[in-house]
Design a protein around this motif. Structure first.
Motif, PDB file in Angstrom:
ATOM      1  N   ARG A 134      -4.391  43.443  29.030  1.00  0.00           N
ATOM      2  CA  ARG A 134      -5.112  42.953  27.860  1.00  0.00           C
ATOM      3  C   ARG A 134      -4.922  43.963  26.719  1.00  0.00           C
ATOM      4  O   ARG A 134      -5.307  45.131  26.850  1.00  0.00           O
ATOM      5  CB  ARG A 134      -6.593  42.776  28.190  1.00  0.00           C
ATOM      6  N   PHE A 156      -4.968  39.776  23.065  1.00  0.00           N
ATOM      7  CA  PHE A 156      -4.107  38.844  23.783  1.00  0.00           C
ATOM      8  C   PHE A 156      -3.859  39.414  25.179  1.00  0.00           C
ATOM      9  O   PHE A 156      -3.920  40.629  25.405  1.00  0.00           O
ATOM     10  CB  PHE A 156      -2.779  38.599  23.053  1.00  0.00           C
ATOM     11  N   SER A 181      -3.261  34.191  27.152  1.00  0.00           N
ATOM     12  CA  SER A 181      -4.121  33.794  26.039  1.00  0.00           C
ATOM     13  C   SER A 181      -3.895  34.739  24.872  1.00  0.00           C
ATOM     14  O   SER A 181      -3.433  35.872  25.040  1.00  0.00           O
ATOM     15  CB  SER A 181      -5.601  33.819  26.463  1.00  0.00           C
ATOM     16  N   GLY A 182      -4.233  34.238  23.682  1.00  0.00           N
ATOM     17  CA  GLY A 182      -4.223  35.064  22.474  1.00  0.00           C
ATOM     18  C   GLY A 182      -2.890  35.222  21.797  1.00  0.00           C
ATOM     19  O   GLY A 182      -2.822  35.878  20.752  1.00  0.00           O
ATOM     20  N   ARG A 212       1.599  33.608  21.575  1.00  0.00           N
ATOM     21  CA  ARG A 212       2.632  32.649  21.957  1.00  0.00           C
ATOM     22  C   ARG A 212       3.941  33.397  22.169  1.00  0.00           C
ATOM     23  O   ARG A 212       4.313  34.248  21.370  1.00  0.00           O
ATOM     24  CB  ARG A 212       2.835  31.584  20.867  1.00  0.00           C
TER      25      ARG A 212
END
Length: 355
Positions: free
Chosen positions: A113, A123, A138-139, A141
């Protein structure tokens, strides 16, 4: 004096006993270059970190109670931050919170993280032992930049599709045969050609250097002679020094000849237009001159009309023949690229009046 010796002996004995206790407890090596407080007890405190109440990793283990360890993490691919939508390149390093989130069989799955350095958004990236890669959870792309080995003469290495049927031995043999043929027909000849080229240029570097320097000197002489010829042409014809002259070869000669032919054709068309215009003016002048001449002779002479008409027609025909002869001569001179001027209409009128 004896009292001092006794105190010194007692202090040495206590130090030896303490050293023996440290050796028994297995912490004898930690005693070097370290300070042990007076109240430190090897039996009670397993180490100096335990005595001070700190972790061996220091501030990196501030969340070790939650199973989180602060590590230095480097992005394995390009991503776009989901909070600020900024691009973050592969290889950027962060202080990530590493945490174990599961297992794939006996292989642990770790989560990293990180906080974005552009917007302070978080992210998370996890390991994927099944496909031997990293995935964005997550957070953010991930930027898709997968390398397809099938497009480069190989075949897929990671085939973990659970719905995939049994491996066809003939298909596997065909893939291996194609890879072998590609290596024998493309890769091996290319490597051999590169090796032969390297051997050719590295076999006798002194001879190659002599040949290259000789060629350079010859080309330099040719370029110098060409520059001198261009400068002489510019000085003779008064051309600007910045004008770049074309090299004299078959292509430039053919182009120059074509342009000369086009210019000659344009000049002939212009001269022929002038001749046609001059002929029209002469034709318009001759009837007026002949009519005025005939009227003047009819008032002064009483000869028959037939004889006067024949005399009047003779000068006109002579003038016409003379003008046509001059026109033919001018056409011949123009065909030979001459600069002679066409006859002046005023001189033609004066000639008619004299006749």
């Amino acid at each position: 004096m004896s009292t001092v010796r006794t105190d010194l002996r007692a202090e040495i004995t206590s130090l030896l006993d303490r050293h023996q206790q440290l050796a028994v407890s297995g912490n004898a090596m930690q005693g070097f270059n370290k300070y042990y407080p007076p109240d430190y007890d090897p039996e009670k405190h397993s180490s100096l970190n335990a005595y001070r109440g700190k972790h061996a990793l220091g501030d990196r283990a501030r969340k070790i109670g939650e199973g989180i360890l602060i590590v230095r993490f480097e992005l394995p691919f390009n991503i776009w931050c989901g909070t600020c939508n900024n691009h973050i390149g592969m290889g950027v390093r962060y202080n990530a919170e590493k945490k174990k989130v599961g297992n794939y069989y006996s292989t642990p799955i770790y989560s990293f993280r990180c906080k974005c350095h552009l917007c302070s958004g978080w992210f998370e990236i996890q390991t994927d032992p099944k496909n031997t890669r990293y995935v964005v959870v997550s957070g953010a792309r991930q930027k898709e930049e997968d390398w397809d080995p099938e497009e480069n003469g190989g075949f897929a290495v990671h085939e973990t599709d659970p719905n995939q049927g049994p491996v066809d031995p003939l298909a596997a043999l065909e893939k291996s045969t194609d890879a072998q043929n590609h290596m024998n027909n493309v890769q091996v000849p290319r490597i051999e050609a590169l090796q032969n080229l390297a051997d050719h240029y590295s076999s006798d570097p002194y001879t190659h250097s002599l040949r290259v320097r000789r060629r350079f000197r010859e080309q330099k002489k040719i370029e110098k002679a060409r520059e001198e010829a261009d400068e002489s042409i510019k000085s003779v014809y008064g051309l600007p020094e910045a004008l770049a002259l074309s090299a004299e070869d078959d292509e430039t000669r053919a182009k120059a000849k074509q342009e000369w032919e086009e210019g000659r054709q344009v000049l002939e068309e212009r001269e022929s237009a002038k001749r046609r215009k001059l002929g029209a003016e002469v034709v318009s002048v001759m009837p007026r001159a002949s009519s005025s001449r005939s009227s003047a002779r009819s008032g002064q002479s009483s000869r028959p009309s037939s004889s006067s008409g024949s005399k009047t027609s003779d000068p006109v025909s002579a003038l016409r023949a003379k003008i046509l002869g001059n026109t033919a001569k001018q056409s011949i001179s123009i065909g030979g690229i001459s600069r002679s001027k066409p006859p002046d209409p005023k001189s033609a009128r004066a000639l008619v009046r004299r006749i």
